[in-house]
Structures are given as structure tokens and as C-alpha cells.
Scaffold this active site. Structure first.
Site, PDB file in Angstrom:
ATOM      1  N   SER A 144       8.582  -5.519  -8.698  1.00 40.19           N
ATOM      2  CA  SER A 144       7.777  -4.660  -9.569  1.00 40.19           C
ATOM      3  C   SER A 144       8.038  -3.210  -9.186  1.00 40.19           C
ATOM      4  O   SER A 144       8.285  -2.907  -8.009  1.00 40.19           O
ATOM      5  CB  SER A 144       6.280  -4.963  -9.405  1.00 40.19           C
ATOM      6  N   TYR A 158      -0.959  -6.026  -3.562  1.00 37.95           N
ATOM      7  CA  TYR A 158       0.052  -6.516  -4.497  1.00 37.95           C
ATOM      8  C   TYR A 158       1.287  -5.631  -4.446  1.00 37.95           C
ATOM      9  O   TYR A 158       2.422  -6.127  -4.344  1.00 37.95           O
ATOM     10  CB  TYR A 158      -0.523  -6.542  -5.913  1.00 37.95           C
TER      11      TYR A 158
END
Length: 245
Positions: A144, A158
Site C-alpha cells: 500500500s 496497518y
């Protein structure tokens, strides 16, 4: 079409489902992994089968070493060699400031997002390594842009795990190149999935150079390229799919 077998973790919905569908269109037999969403995985397999492709759903929690080992044993369902692993399964974790993060939630997000891909890579390398009799292949990790930018507020764990995935990609690429295995990652920006159903995510997408969220199919196209022979000289690379962010 007998291009071999690919295993897509977290393939029951969102980006994972789009990747599984695209790779089936490319001619691979696709093992669609899921942890809890059996209905979603079954729907993905049905869609692929109805379009003339080959797919099977396999349940496994990627954070559980025993379940991962069993999943790879089942990956030979098509009688074809494993040629690719797509590490897509992930947990967004607890949405909270760091000072309010619970220890069990922190452990879970690390186990799913970092240990899980490592466990899957371990078994994929054993199956694909030319030194072990495999045909070589490709590992694509879904990271990501949050792993490089810090991501959205209240989701620091995360973001940290996705940074670890990018680092693992680069390190592992050098380790297994001589085995005939390429390792790359894609780093999606804000993609139109359940995980992006947050006001902050929509605002971030609107402020990007392209001014919109991405589509799961756009991430799947990047994965398709990295798995394919068209990327035969590409390894250790992180490919942003982020609309210019």
C-alpha cells in the site's frame, strides 16, 4: 489454457477477487483463498468457471502456519505446477490512535499482514524453486502507498505492516532470484473497496493528481503484468497504483 496454478490469498472480495478473476482470464488455474467469507469465495469461483476458467476455493487463515501448509498441499488441485503467489490477504486492524491500540489487535494485524505473507512465501518458494524441481515463478505482494506515506489517521499499525511488506519484497527478491523466482509488490492508493469506505479516504482520493479512487481491476492489471513473462526482468520492485500520489 495450461499456464500453471496461481494462489491468491484473500481472494473472496475487493482487490483479491479482481486479481483472481483477471489471472483466470490470463489462463491460469486460480486457487482462491479465504479465511471467513466462504460465500464470497464461492461466488468468485463460480464467476471464473462460468467464463470458462479454472478455479477452486480453499479456506485458510494465513496467520496460522498449519493452515497455510495445508492450503499449499491443496493447491495442486489442477494437476499443474504452482507458478505464482499473490499475497493479498490483509487486516486493516483497529482504527484508533496509537495510544488506544490494544495489544491483541496489534498482534493480529502484524500476524496477518506480515507473518502471513512470509509463511505463504516460504511454501511458494519451496514449490516453485528450480533448485527443488519447480518451474520458477513469481510472488506479488499487495502492499500500500500507506507503507511509504504513513496512511490515514488512526491506522498507523496497518501502514507500518505495509512498509514491512515492501521491505520484505526487496529483500526476498535478492534471496530467491537464483531459484528462478521474481518477487515484486504493488502499492495501491485509495481503491474503491469496503476498506476505503471512510470520509478521510474519499478526501485523500479527491486530492490526488487524478482526483478519484482507483478500481480493483486497475490493481489486478498491474498484478497480471508482474506475474506474466512480460515482467521477466522485473524483480525487487514496488509498483504504485495510486493515481499519482
Amino acid at each position: 489454457m495450461t499456464n500453471g496454478t496461481v494462489l491468491v490469498t484473500g481472494g473472496s472480495r475487493g482487490i483479491g477477487a479482481a486479481i483472481a478473476t483477471r489471472l483466470a482470464q490470463d489462463g491460469y488455474g486460480v486457487v482462491v483463498n479465504y479465511a471467513t467469507d466462504a460465500e464470497g469465495a464461492t461466488a468468485v469461483v463460480r464467476e471464473i468457471s462460468q467464463a470458462g476458467g479454472r478455479a477452486a476455493a480453499v479456506r485458510a487463515d494465513v496467520a496460522d502456519a498449519g493452515q497455510v501448509a495445508a492450503m499449499f498441499e491443496k493447491a495442486g488441485a489442477f494437476g499443474e505446477p504452482l507458478v505464482a503467489l499473490v499475497n493479498n490477504a490483509a487486516s486493516v486492524g483497529q482504527e484508533a490512535p496509537m495510544q488506544d491500540q490494544q495489544a491483541d489487535a496489534l498482534n493480529r494485524v502484524v500476524q496477518t499482514n506480515v507473518v502471513g505473507p512470509a509463511l505463504c512465501a516460504k511454501h511458494a518458494i519451496r514449490a516453485m524453486s528450480r533448485k527443488r524441481g519447480g518451474v520458477g515463478g513469481s510472488i506479488v505482494n499487495v502492499a500500500s502507498v500507506a507503507g511509504q506515506t504513513g496512511g490515514l489517521p488512526n491506522l498507523v499499525p496497518y501502514s507500518a505492516t505495509k512498509g514491512a511488506v515492501i521491505a520484505m519484497t526487496k529483500g526476498l527478491a535478492g534471496e530467491v532470484a537464483a531459484d528462478g523466482i521474481r518477487v515484486n509488490s504493488v502499492s495501491p492508493g485509495v481503491i474503491d473497496t469496503e476498506m476505503s469506505n471512510r470520509p478521510a479516504a474519499r478526501q485523500l482520493a479527491e486530492s490526488s493528481p487524478m482526483g478519484r479512487m482507483g478500481h480493483p481491476a486497475e490493481v489486478a492489471a498491474a498484478v497480471s503484468f508482474l506475474v506474466s513473462d512480460a515482467a521477466s526482468f522485473v524483480t525487487g520492485t514496488d509498483l504504485p497504483v495510486s493515481g499519482g500520489r
